[in-house]
Scaffold this active site. Structure first.
Site, PDB file in Angstrom:
ATOM      1  N   GLY A  43       0.781  -1.232   0.000  1.00 58.69           N
ATOM      2  CA  GLY A  43       0.000   0.000   0.000  1.00 58.69           C
ATOM      3  C   GLY A  43       0.812   1.282   0.000  1.00 58.69           C
ATOM      4  N   ASP A  99       0.407   3.318   4.185  1.00 63.54           N
ATOM      5  CA  ASP A  99      -0.585   4.074   3.425  1.00 63.54           C
ATOM      6  C   ASP A  99      -1.649   4.693   4.324  1.00 63.54           C
ATOM      7  OD1 ASP A  99      -1.628   1.583   4.078  1.00 63.54           O
ATOM      8  OD2 ASP A  99      -2.288   1.069   2.061  1.00 63.54           O
ATOM      9  N   ASP A 102      -5.865   2.627  10.030  1.00 61.50           N
ATOM     10  CA  ASP A 102      -7.299   2.319  10.121  1.00 61.50           C
ATOM     11  C   ASP A 102      -7.560   1.769  11.522  1.00 61.50           C
ATOM     12  OD1 ASP A 102      -9.937   1.785   9.483  1.00 61.50           O
ATOM     13  OD2 ASP A 102      -9.519   0.048   8.251  1.00 61.50           O
ATOM     14  N   LYS A 130      -7.650   7.427   9.347  1.00 60.20           N
ATOM     15  CA  LYS A 130      -9.113   7.406   9.494  1.00 60.20           C
ATOM     16  C   LYS A 130      -9.500   7.883  10.880  1.00 60.20           C
ATOM     17  CE  LYS A 130     -10.369   3.912   6.158  1.00 60.20           C
ATOM     18  NZ  LYS A 130     -10.944   2.576   5.908  1.00 60.20           N
ATOM     19  N   PHE A 151     -14.184   3.672   3.047  1.00 60.94           N
ATOM     20  CA  PHE A 151     -13.192   2.864   2.342  1.00 60.94           C
ATOM     21  C   PHE A 151     -12.721   3.617   1.100  1.00 60.94           C
ATOM     22  CE2 PHE A 151     -11.454  -0.528  -0.247  1.00 60.94           C
ATOM     23  CZ  PHE A 151     -10.679  -1.176   0.700  1.00 60.94           C
ATOM     24  N   VAL A 152     -11.428   3.845   1.014  1.00 63.33           N
ATOM     25  CA  VAL A 152     -10.870   4.633  -0.096  1.00 63.33           C
ATOM     26  C   VAL A 152      -9.884   3.802  -0.913  1.00 63.33           C
ATOM     27  CG1 VAL A 152     -11.164   6.823   1.111  1.00 63.33           C
ATOM     28  CG2 VAL A 152      -9.024   5.567   1.374  1.00 63.33           C
ATOM     29  N   ASP A 158      -5.652  -0.235  -2.292  1.00 66.19           N
ATOM     30  CA  ASP A 158      -6.372  -1.146  -3.174  1.00 66.19           C
ATOM     31  C   ASP A 158      -7.720  -1.582  -2.612  1.00 66.19           C
ATOM     32  OD1 ASP A 158      -5.120  -2.821  -1.064  1.00 66.19           O
ATOM     33  OD2 ASP A 158      -5.994  -4.474  -2.211  1.00 66.19           O
ATOM     34  N   ARG A 164      -4.668   0.446  -7.241  1.00 67.09           N
ATOM     35  CA  ARG A 164      -3.455   1.017  -6.646  1.00 67.09           C
ATOM     36  C   ARG A 164      -2.824   2.071  -7.560  1.00 67.09           C
ATOM     37  NH1 ARG A 164      -2.074  -2.009  -2.095  1.00 67.09           N
ATOM     38  NH2 ARG A 164      -2.338  -4.257  -2.220  1.00 67.09           N
TER      39      ARG A 164
HETATM   40  P1  IMP Z   1      -5.441  -1.667   9.948  1.00 69.41           P
HETATM   41  O1  IMP Z   1      -4.666  -2.832  10.487  1.00 69.41           O
HETATM   42  O2  IMP Z   1      -6.922  -1.828  10.119  1.00 69.41           O
HETATM   43  O3  IMP Z   1      -4.964  -0.316  10.483  1.00 69.41           O
HETATM   44  O4  IMP Z   1      -5.290  -1.689   8.381  1.00 69.41           O
HETATM   45  C1  IMP Z   1      -4.126  -1.358   7.770  1.00 69.41           C
HETATM   46  C2  IMP Z   1      -4.114  -1.732   6.315  1.00 69.41           C
HETATM   47  O5  IMP Z   1      -5.436  -1.975   5.802  1.00 69.41           O
HETATM   48  C3  IMP Z   1      -3.605  -0.573   5.525  1.00 69.41           C
HETATM   49  O6  IMP Z   1      -2.198  -0.585   5.447  1.00 69.41           O
HETATM   50  C4  IMP Z   1      -4.267  -0.784   4.191  1.00 69.41           C
HETATM   51  O7  IMP Z   1      -3.506  -1.651   3.376  1.00 69.41           O
HETATM   52  C5  IMP Z   1      -5.586  -1.424   4.518  1.00 69.41           C
HETATM   53  N1  IMP Z   1      -6.682  -0.421   4.555  1.00 69.41           N
HETATM   54  C6  IMP Z   1      -7.271   0.149   5.625  1.00 69.41           C
HETATM   55  N2  IMP Z   1      -8.226   1.015   5.264  1.00 69.41           N
HETATM   56  C7  IMP Z   1      -8.241   0.997   3.907  1.00 69.41           C
HETATM   57  C8  IMP Z   1      -9.018   1.708   2.918  1.00 69.41           C
HETATM   58  O8  IMP Z   1      -9.892   2.554   3.189  1.00 69.41           O
HETATM   59  N3  IMP Z   1      -8.734   1.402   1.633  1.00 69.41           N
HETATM   60  C9  IMP Z   1      -7.788   0.502   1.252  1.00 69.41           C
HETATM   61  N4  IMP Z   1      -7.034  -0.158   2.138  1.00 69.41           N
HETATM   62  C10 IMP Z   1      -7.264   0.086   3.459  1.00 69.41           C
HETATM   63 MG    MG Z   2      -4.373  -3.245   1.269  1.00 67.78          MG
END
Ligand code: IMP
Ligand code: MG
Length: 179
Positions: A43, A99, A102, A130, A151-152, A158, A164
């Site tokens: 990402g 990237d 979240d 986020k 979700f972006v 991606d 991407r």
């Molecule tokens: P987390 O563990 O929930 O913080 O997620 C981290 C990973 O989820 C990021 O590095 C992204 O690859 C993916 N991700 C989280 N939110 C999004 C989104 O809105 N769009 C695309 N990928 C996301």
């Molecule tokens: Mg991803």
């Protein structure tokens, strides 16, 4: 691809202008330090390429590959390290690039893993953050843009490995996301 977006949040121009600002901040903060950047694949690839070319420091770069989504739009919470050998971390100042922040589960797992290798410091830089409650105790030190909990895709981000290569960041049309 662009037609699949409900709306564009950040144009390429806007993203690059913001990268100029973050790069200047990072350059000032790490001027006298041994900086190792660790980019989280896939990402952060495009973000990393554009950001690092704006940082005129003798940094080292390494990448980590992890997976936490397994295809959907929610983090599974189970973070798999695909690369086990750790980069040049001991005694160095580490800047993790990702990237998006979240749930925080992925970055928290990465941070903890890197801490085992005794770096001098660890900071986190994300392009997007986020505005949602995190599932793990992690904060980013450098943030490109704060966004709502939608979700972006684009600019490295991606949906099922697509989008991407979109130059901008936007919200995917709801009907394109599998329930
Ligand atoms: P987390 O563990 O929930 O913080 O997620 C981290 C990973 O989820 C990021 O590095 C992204 O690859 C993916 N991700 C989280 N939110 C999004 C989104 O809105 N769009 C695309 N990928 C996301
Ligand atoms: Mg991803």
């Amino acid at each position: 691809m662009q037609d699949d977006l409900e709306r564009v949040l950040f144009s390429e121009e806007k993203i690059l202008a913001r990268l100029d600002e973050i790069a200047a901040e990072i350059t000032a903060d790490y001027r006298e330090r041994e900086l190792t950047v660790i980019a989280v694949l896939n990402g952060s690839l495009i973000f990393m390429a554009d950001l690092l070319r704006r940082i005129p420091l003798p940094l080292k770069l390494d990448c980590l590959s992890v997976a936490s989504y397994h295809g959907g739009i929610k983090s599974s919470g189970d973070v798999v390290f695909r690369q086990v050998s750790l980069p040049d971390v001991a005694g160095r100042h580490i800047l993790i690039l990702d990237d998006i922040l979240d749930s925080g589960l992925t970055l928290n797992a990465i941070r903890r893993k890197l801490e085992e290798a005794n770096p001098r410091s660890i900071r986190v830089c994300v392009l997007l953050e986020k505005q949602i409650p995190r599932a793990a105790p992690i904060e980013a030190d450098y943030v490109g843009f704060k966004i709502a909990g939608e979700f972006v895709v684009g600019y490295g981000l991606d949906y099922m490995e697509r989008y991407r290569n979109l130059p901008c960041i936007g919200v995917l049309r709801k009907e394109l996301i599998a329930p």
